[in-house]
Design a protein around this motif. Structure first.
Motif, PDB file in Angstrom:
ATOM      1  N   VAL A  41       4.896  -2.217 -26.589  1.00  0.00           N
ATOM      2  CA  VAL A  41       6.096  -2.112 -25.773  1.00  0.00           C
ATOM      3  C   VAL A  41       5.756  -2.070 -24.287  1.00  0.00           C
ATOM      4  CG1 VAL A  41       8.175  -0.761 -25.364  1.00  0.00           C
ATOM      5  CG2 VAL A  41       7.196  -0.862 -27.644  1.00  0.00           C
ATOM      6  N   VAL A  42       4.630  -1.425 -23.967  1.00  0.00           N
ATOM      7  CA  VAL A  42       4.323  -1.155 -22.561  1.00  0.00           C
ATOM      8  C   VAL A  42       3.599  -2.325 -21.881  1.00  0.00           C
ATOM      9  CG1 VAL A  42       2.947   0.305 -21.044  1.00  0.00           C
ATOM     10  CG2 VAL A  42       4.359   1.333 -22.825  1.00  0.00           C
ATOM     11  N   VAL A  43       2.654  -2.941 -22.560  1.00  0.00           N
ATOM     12  CA  VAL A  43       1.898  -4.032 -21.927  1.00  0.00           C
ATOM     13  C   VAL A  43       2.766  -5.291 -21.939  1.00  0.00           C
ATOM     14  CG1 VAL A  43      -0.228  -5.363 -21.963  1.00  0.00           C
ATOM     15  CG2 VAL A  43      -0.215  -3.012 -22.814  1.00  0.00           C
ATOM     16  N   PRO A  44       3.129  -5.806 -20.757  1.00  0.00           N
ATOM     17  CA  PRO A  44       4.090  -6.917 -20.716  1.00  0.00           C
ATOM     18  C   PRO A  44       3.650  -8.129 -21.535  1.00  0.00           C
ATOM     19  CG  PRO A  44       3.520  -6.160 -18.495  1.00  0.00           C
ATOM     20  CD  PRO A  44       2.643  -5.423 -19.421  1.00  0.00           C
ATOM     21  N   GLN A  45       2.369  -8.474 -21.473  1.00  0.00           N
ATOM     22  CA  GLN A  45       1.905  -9.656 -22.203  1.00  0.00           C
ATOM     23  C   GLN A  45       2.030  -9.457 -23.709  1.00  0.00           C
ATOM     24  OE1 GLN A  45      -2.086 -10.049 -20.801  1.00  0.00           O
ATOM     25  NE2 GLN A  45      -1.399 -10.260 -18.697  1.00  0.00           N
ATOM     26  N   THR A  49       2.204 -11.403 -15.279  1.00  0.00           N
ATOM     27  CA  THR A  49       3.306 -10.773 -16.004  1.00  0.00           C
ATOM     28  C   THR A  49       4.293 -11.845 -16.457  1.00  0.00           C
ATOM     29  OG1 THR A  49       3.054  -8.906 -14.534  1.00  0.00           O
ATOM     30  CG2 THR A  49       5.036  -8.947 -15.895  1.00  0.00           C
ATOM     31  N   PRO A  50       4.536 -11.905 -17.758  1.00  0.00           N
ATOM     32  CA  PRO A  50       5.421 -12.955 -18.262  1.00  0.00           C
ATOM     33  C   PRO A  50       6.871 -12.721 -17.860  1.00  0.00           C
ATOM     34  CG  PRO A  50       4.360 -11.724 -20.059  1.00  0.00           C
ATOM     35  CD  PRO A  50       4.049 -11.018 -18.805  1.00  0.00           C
ATOM     36  N   PRO A  51       7.703 -13.756 -17.965  1.00  0.00           N
ATOM     37  CA  PRO A  51       9.124 -13.591 -17.611  1.00  0.00           C
ATOM     38  C   PRO A  51       9.842 -12.677 -18.596  1.00  0.00           C
ATOM     39  CG  PRO A  51       8.709 -15.782 -18.532  1.00  0.00           C
ATOM     40  CD  PRO A  51       7.379 -15.119 -18.371  1.00  0.00           C
ATOM     41  N   LYS A  52      11.054 -12.270 -18.227  1.00  0.00           N
ATOM     42  CA  LYS A  52      11.834 -11.357 -19.066  1.00  0.00           C
ATOM     43  C   LYS A  52      12.285 -12.029 -20.367  1.00  0.00           C
ATOM     44  CE  LYS A  52      12.583  -7.386 -16.697  1.00  0.00           C
ATOM     45  NZ  LYS A  52      11.115  -7.319 -16.471  1.00  0.00           N
ATOM     46  N   ALA A  53      12.738 -13.274 -20.236  1.00  0.00           N
ATOM     47  CA  ALA A  53      13.319 -13.968 -21.387  1.00  0.00           C
ATOM     48  C   ALA A  53      12.303 -14.174 -22.501  1.00  0.00           C
ATOM     49  CB  ALA A  53      13.887 -15.310 -20.940  1.00  0.00           C
ATOM     50  N   ASP A  54      12.772 -14.195 -23.715  1.00  0.00           N
ATOM     51  CA  ASP A  54      11.932 -14.466 -24.876  1.00  0.00           C
ATOM     52  C   ASP A  54      11.302 -15.851 -24.725  1.00  0.00           C
ATOM     53  OD1 ASP A  54      11.836 -13.414 -27.990  1.00  0.00           O
ATOM     54  OD2 ASP A  54      11.517 -15.574 -27.777  1.00  0.00           O
ATOM     55  N   TRP A  55      10.059 -15.979 -25.173  1.00  0.00           N
ATOM     56  CA  TRP A  55       9.377 -17.253 -24.906  1.00  0.00           C
ATOM     57  C   TRP A  55      10.053 -18.436 -25.585  1.00  0.00           C
ATOM     58  CZ3 TRP A  55       7.333 -20.156 -28.834  1.00  0.00           C
ATOM     59  CH2 TRP A  55       6.972 -19.511 -30.017  1.00  0.00           C
ATOM     60  N   MET A  56      10.727 -18.179 -26.691  1.00  0.00           N
ATOM     61  CA  MET A  56      11.409 -19.287 -27.369  1.00  0.00           C
ATOM     62  C   MET A  56      12.596 -19.788 -26.547  1.00  0.00           C
ATOM     63  SD  MET A  56      11.483 -18.596 -31.422  1.00  0.00           S
ATOM     64  CE  MET A  56      10.075 -17.926 -32.311  1.00  0.00           C
ATOM     65  N   ASP A  57      13.063 -18.956 -25.611  1.00  0.00           N
ATOM     66  CA  ASP A  57      14.204 -19.345 -24.781  1.00  0.00           C
ATOM     67  C   ASP A  57      13.784 -19.948 -23.446  1.00  0.00           C
ATOM     68  OD1 ASP A  57      15.979 -18.413 -26.685  1.00  0.00           O
ATOM     69  OD2 ASP A  57      15.886 -16.362 -25.896  1.00  0.00           O
ATOM     70  N   VAL A  58      12.479 -19.996 -23.194  1.00  0.00           N
ATOM     71  CA  VAL A  58      12.012 -20.592 -21.940  1.00  0.00           C
ATOM     72  C   VAL A  58      11.704 -22.064 -22.200  1.00  0.00           C
ATOM     73  CG1 VAL A  58      10.251 -20.524 -20.149  1.00  0.00           C
ATOM     74  CG2 VAL A  58      11.031 -18.388 -21.194  1.00  0.00           C
ATOM     75  N   PRO A  59      12.539 -22.963 -21.665  1.00  0.00           N
ATOM     76  CA  PRO A  59      12.325 -24.387 -21.966  1.00  0.00           C
ATOM     77  C   PRO A  59      11.062 -24.920 -21.289  1.00  0.00           C
ATOM     78  CG  PRO A  59      14.099 -24.129 -20.375  1.00  0.00           C
ATOM     79  CD  PRO A  59      13.657 -22.751 -20.747  1.00  0.00           C
ATOM     80  N   PHE A  97      -5.032 -19.528 -18.721  1.00  0.00           N
ATOM     81  CA  PHE A  97      -4.098 -18.421 -18.497  1.00  0.00           C
ATOM     82  C   PHE A  97      -4.510 -17.611 -17.270  1.00  0.00           C
ATOM     83  CE2 PHE A  97      -3.007 -13.904 -19.019  1.00  0.00           C
ATOM     84  CZ  PHE A  97      -1.640 -14.034 -18.858  1.00  0.00           C
ATOM     85  N   ILE A  98      -5.788 -17.296 -17.175  1.00  0.00           N
ATOM     86  CA  ILE A  98      -6.261 -16.502 -16.033  1.00  0.00           C
ATOM     87  C   ILE A  98      -5.902 -17.199 -14.731  1.00  0.00           C
ATOM     88  CG2 ILE A  98      -8.320 -15.605 -14.849  1.00  0.00           C
ATOM     89  CD1 ILE A  98      -9.614 -15.264 -17.627  1.00  0.00           C
ATOM     90  N   GLY A  99      -6.080 -18.522 -14.706  1.00  0.00           N
ATOM     91  CA  GLY A  99      -5.868 -19.258 -13.468  1.00  0.00           C
ATOM     92  C   GLY A  99      -4.425 -19.665 -13.197  1.00  0.00           C
ATOM     93  N   SER A 100      -3.590 -19.730 -14.254  1.00  0.00           N
ATOM     94  CA  SER A 100      -2.222 -20.202 -14.028  1.00  0.00           C
ATOM     95  C   SER A 100      -1.188 -19.102 -14.232  1.00  0.00           C
ATOM     96  CB  SER A 100      -1.898 -21.355 -14.977  1.00  0.00           C
ATOM     97  OG  SER A 100      -1.716 -20.889 -16.302  1.00  0.00           O
ATOM     98  N   GLY A 101      -1.510 -18.114 -15.073  1.00  0.00           N
ATOM     99  CA  GLY A 101      -0.544 -17.077 -15.387  1.00  0.00           C
ATOM    100  C   GLY A 101       0.562 -17.554 -16.314  1.00  0.00           C
ATOM    101  N   ASP A 102       0.545 -18.828 -16.701  1.00  0.00           N
ATOM    102  CA  ASP A 102       1.565 -19.353 -17.615  1.00  0.00           C
ATOM    103  C   ASP A 102       1.355 -18.714 -18.992  1.00  0.00           C
ATOM    104  OD1 ASP A 102       3.150 -20.810 -19.339  1.00  0.00           O
ATOM    105  OD2 ASP A 102       2.831 -22.705 -18.286  1.00  0.00           O
ATOM    106  N   PRO A 103       2.330 -17.907 -19.462  1.00  0.00           N
ATOM    107  CA  PRO A 103       2.094 -17.163 -20.707  1.00  0.00           C
ATOM    108  C   PRO A 103       1.854 -18.059 -21.912  1.00  0.00           C
ATOM    109  CG  PRO A 103       4.377 -16.951 -20.014  1.00  0.00           C
ATOM    110  CD  PRO A 103       3.644 -17.608 -18.886  1.00  0.00           C
ATOM    111  N   LYS A 104       2.355 -19.294 -21.862  1.00  0.00           N
ATOM    112  CA  LYS A 104       2.119 -20.181 -23.014  1.00  0.00           C
ATOM    113  C   LYS A 104       0.683 -20.706 -23.021  1.00  0.00           C
ATOM    114  CE  LYS A 104       6.923 -21.024 -23.775  1.00  0.00           C
ATOM    115  NZ  LYS A 104       8.099 -21.817 -23.479  1.00  0.00           N
ATOM    116  N   ASN A 105      -0.084 -20.331 -22.017  1.00  0.00           N
ATOM    117  CA  ASN A 105      -1.516 -20.613 -22.050  1.00  0.00           C
ATOM    118  C   ASN A 105      -2.313 -19.449 -22.622  1.00  0.00           C
ATOM    119  OD1 ASN A 105      -1.879 -23.266 -21.229  1.00  0.00           O
ATOM    120  ND2 ASN A 105      -1.630 -22.739 -19.068  1.00  0.00           N
TER     121      ASN A 105
END
Lengths: 337, 543
Positions: free
Chosen positions: A191-195, B17-27, B106-114
């Motif tokens: 819950v706490v770690v955003p990733q 830090t990933p976005p708030k929206a669920d990843w399935m909802d991020v087009p 991921f480290i270099g882009s921060g894109d959570p889908k990486n």
């Protein structure tokens, strides 16, 4: 949101048992039939999943090599991380399964001012996972005292070890504390770690809450709402000896506990919890790394594969090759120049 | 690299830090600079891969075949049976997140889908949604989703943002290897004709001419001849390499990247010089092939089948020439293929019975670890020569070099070639410093351009992916004065110079055998004034 769904689901399950075994008096269903069915689903389901995996081929030898290969005699091989013998593979798997070797390596990345990145060791997940799995194992083994008569020495021994500190009466099990702490850590982390929150699904939270529910109902039953242990053992022994009896007055908390365990067992083969079986079959860990030394056979054949042969190649480039005095198999046709 | 922001700006934009929206909802948002161009249909057609067509990733319509879903489902079903790795990896991930911050992209882009876990979930969610009972009934609640054109685009975008370096698999408690998932994912895309050109065209070229730039035999000969001219200028010794020579002892196959692009060309000159030295001193007969003139196997990035078709050339040529064994040059994925796939793919069918367990005729060492493939890595070979004192080396010629070592991902994590190159390097340079723990050996970072992603058009992605490696280099550069990054991979030699120029401009890139050749003293050679790059030798002015 996903965590809340899972929490409600577990509450609903507990309520189901409370109403079913309590108000509706379906002790037989919740004490005997459902647990029996759950065990059957677990055993059959588990086997089916493993057989299903086993039926898929292992066409290539693709272990992840995590250390120095077997090479020249004076270069020290990492015989466990990059094994070239069966013994090495067994050691690698033992370290993986018993001590979570790969997770032990875990690091954490941090970005700093300017363009600086650092990596630091991060063992919390490893520690949490280890505490969780080993206390779970101990608790399962401890419970065997309900299903055995006489209780084997080893199980009595585990129990004695576990209640070493002899706090309170009944004595406090150390694993109960470790278990609840570990499951809580695993949940809080999600819950706490955003990733981790971002990648978590309902089926990641559900088993955690379910297991936590089992733990709490068990602890509650043992220390607070005391149930009749003699009767519980009677029921348990009846279950395993197929002489099914439901003793009177066990207490509804027991049925809640038992029902949640049944749900866990039945859910197991359908879910990611199958990593318990899968870890043994992972080709990147359980294969020999010496794939230049020993041929690995692919059980299936590639179909309709065409190769570009040397003859075709020379036919296309013969003239240019001859021009540079590159050797050719067939001379240039007469008059071709 | 003109469109790229300055390094500090690129770095400041990284947000883990990933976005708030669920990843399935991020087009999926296909960004220029992070994708490679679609494959040229001619190249796809040349090797007979399906559904060749002109299409553009930025268009809405990707001109998919009508029954594309059916094709993918059938392909997926087939692969679940054929690859236990794939099936297990679809089923047992617990999303613990240990892999999340291990990927250089991921480290270099921060894109959570990486994050490797999420990259795999892109496929896993469809597997769950379309193939498992739970997923079919409960859909998204069970983490399942349907295969829509949007999802397919997402697959394409992110499976071609994975360099199959396997770093994540080192940390996974179940050994889940995202490279396996990506490989299968790319095979599925390949089934509906969604290839990228930087893979499809090299594949077609390798198939036709033997090497990925499509160099024809006469031009291949000319290029090596040109290197021989340079070597003669520098050393006074002219190598006389043989080509397609029947009855040679050893067939040498190297990634053709070394034949035409700096700084790989210096490594190639290094091979030429080493072989000439061994011929003159010990009578060793090594031949090059124009037909099997590519070690790198771009088929590996397309499908297992294409990999097999390209790989077979090595054994077919060894058979035709009647050599005893094959020596392989410095290359990354070539060695993953040679080490883990070659023998299975083509061993019994194509390997001739006259080939022998490789042994070094000069030292007598038998390479038992290559007993079945009959293919030895040149770092193993040279390390053996040096250990036995068979090479006359003068480290001083590399005195201007302060070296650090980049373990190329595939030899490190698909083979375990870690100490051989270090031994060779330390034998030929005076100053050697390791990068920090956690960035080397099996935990090494990708250059950012592996698995066919070294195109010009995706430079932003490559600079992002190259950041972790460059960052570790920067550390040893600033702290110890390291000025050279050594490696045993041709893609590294193609990608890392750009990445170094961008992140650590003071550091250069070289292959292992460039350093060996600089230090190698030929009997009767003229006094060298420059190294292979034409730069003045250090300390020469004092002598």
């Amino acid at each position: 949101m996903k965590a809340l769904y899972s929490l409600f689901l577990v509450f609903a399950l507990a309520a189901l048992a409370l109403v079913g075994a309590g108000a509706l008096g379906m002790e037989k269903a919740f004490g005997l039939y459902i647990p029996f069915l759950a065990v059957a689903v677990f055993v059959v389901g588990f086997c089916m999943r493993v057989v299903d995996w086993g039926k898929s081929a292992v066409p290539f030898c693709i272990p992840t090599t995590c250390g120095q290969q077997e090479s020249l005699p004076w270069i020290k091989q990492s015989t466990i991380e990059n094994p070239s013998t069966t013994g090495g593979v067994v050691m690698r798997m033992l370290l993986e399964v018993l001590l979570f070797r790969s997770l032990f390596r875990n690091t954490k990345v941090d970005l700093h001012e300017g363009t600086k990145i650092t990596y630091s060791s991060s063992k919390w997940l490893w520690l949490g996972a280890l505490a969780f799995h080993y206390s779970f194992l101990t608790i399962v083994l401890r419970h065997m005292r309900f299903f055995t008569e006489p209780v084997p020495g080893i199980i009595a021994g585990i129990e004695a070890m576990d209640s070493m500190l002899q706090i309170g009466a009944p004595t406090l099990y150390l694993t109960d504390i470790a278990f609840v702490a570990a499951v809580t850590y695993l949940f809080v982390r999600r819950v706490v770690v955003p990733q981790i929150r971002y990648i978590s699904l309902v089926q990641d939270y559900f088993p955690l809450f379910l297991i936590l529910g089992i733990a709490f109902s068990g602890i509650f039953m043992r220390y607070f709402a005391k149930v009749d242990i003699i009767s519980v053992k009677q029921l348990a022994m009846g279950l395993v000896t197929f002489s099914w009896v439901v003793p009177e007055g066990i207490g509804v908390m027991f049925y809640i506990h038992m029902f949640l365990v049944s749900v866990l067992l039945a859910y197991f083969p359908l879910s990611k919890l199958m990593h318990m079986g899968g870890v043994f079959l992972s080709p990147t860990r359980n294969m020999n790394c010496a794939s230049r030394k020993f041929r690995h056979i692919n059980p299936w054949k590639f179909e309709n594969v065409h190769y570009h042969t040397y003859e075709e190649y020379e036919d296309e480039f013969r003239e240019k090759m001859v021009e540079k005095d590159l050797p050719v198999d067939k001379p240039l046709a007469e008059g071709a120049e | 690299m003109s469109d790229l922001p300055r390094p500090e700006a690129l770095f400041a934009n990284i947000n883990h830090t990933p976005p708030k929206a669920d990843w399935m909802d991020v087009p999926v948002d296909i960004k220029p600079g992070r994708y490679c161009y679609a494959a040229n249909p001619d190249s796809v057609n040349y090797v007979g891969l399906p559904h060749a067509r002109k299409w553009n990733p930025l268009d809405d319509d990707w001109k998919l075949p009508e029954n594309w879903q059916e094709i993918i489902f059938k392909g997926l079903h087939e692969r679940l049976q054929k690859y236990r790795s794939f099936k297990i990896f679809m089923d047992i991930c617990v999303r613990c997140g240990a892999c999340a911050d291990k990927c250089h992209f991921f480290i270099g882009s921060g894109d959570p889908k990486n994050m490797p876990v999420l990259r795999a979930e892109l496929l896993r969610s469809v597997y769950r949604g379309e193939f498992t009972t739970f997923g079919k009934i409960l859909g998204r609640f069970a983490g399942g989703r349907k295969l829509t054109p949007e999802v397919l685009k997402e697959w394409w975008y992110y499976f071609f943002q994975c360099s199959e370096c396997r770093r994540c698999s080192v940390f996974c408690p179940y050994g889940i290897d995202t490279a396996e998932v990506t490989i299968i994912g790319r095979e599925l895309l390949n089934l509906v004709g969604l290839n990228i050109d930087w893979i499809a065209t090299p594949v077609a070229n390798c198939y036709r001419t033997g090497n990925h730039l499509g160099i024809q035999p006469h031009a291949f000969f000319d290029m090596l001849d040109f290197f021989c001219d340079d070597i003669e200028d520098i050393t006074g010794i002219r190598p006389e390499p043989s080509f397609n020579k029947k009855g040679a002892d050893i067939l040498f196959i190297t990634p053709s990247g070394d034949v035409f692009a700096d700084p790989g060309t210096y490594t190639c000159m290094g091979y030429l010089m080493l072989f000439e030295y061994l011929k003159r001193e010990y009578g060793l007969d090594v031949t090059w092939s124009t037909y099997a003139s590519e070690g790198g196997n771009f088929g590996f990035f397309t499908s297992h089948e294409t990999m097999k078709r390209l790989n077979s050339k090595m054994y077919m040529e060894a058979d035709r020439l009647g050599v005893k064994w094959i020596l392989g040059g410095e290359c990354g994925h070539m060695w993953r293929v040679v080490h883990q796939y070659m023998d299975t793919l083509n061993g019994p069918e194509f390997q001739n019975s006259r080939m022998e367990v490789p042994s070094n005729p000069i030292t007598g060492t038998v390479f038992k670890n290559a007993a079945s493939t009959k293919m030895v890595h040149i770092a193993e070979f040279t390390a053996d020569l040096i250990k036995h004192g068979k090479l006359n080396l003068n480290k001083k010629r590399n005195a201007n070099i302060h070296l650090t070592w980049h373990d190329s991902c595939n030899p490190a994590r698909g083979m375990g070639l870690l100490d051989e190159p270090r031994f060779v390097a330390k034998s030929v340079v005076e100053k050697f410093t390791e990068m920090p723990e956690g960035t080397i050996r099996e935990q090494t970072f990708c250059c950012g351009g592996g698995a066919g992603l070294n195109a010009g058009e995706n430079d932003e992605l490559r600079m992002m992916g190259g950041l972790p490696r460059a960052n570790a280099v920067k550390y040893v550069h600033e702290k110890y004065g390291v000025n050279m990054l050594g490696c045993v991979c041709a893609i590294d030699r193609a990608v890392l110079p750009n990445s170094m120029q961008y992140w650590v401009p003071e550091v250069d890139v070289c292959g292992l055998h460039e350093l060996v050749a600089n230090a190698l003293v030929f009997p009767g050679e003229k006094e060298r004034e420059t190294d292979l790059r034409g730069e003045d030798l250090p300390g020469l002015e004092d002598e």
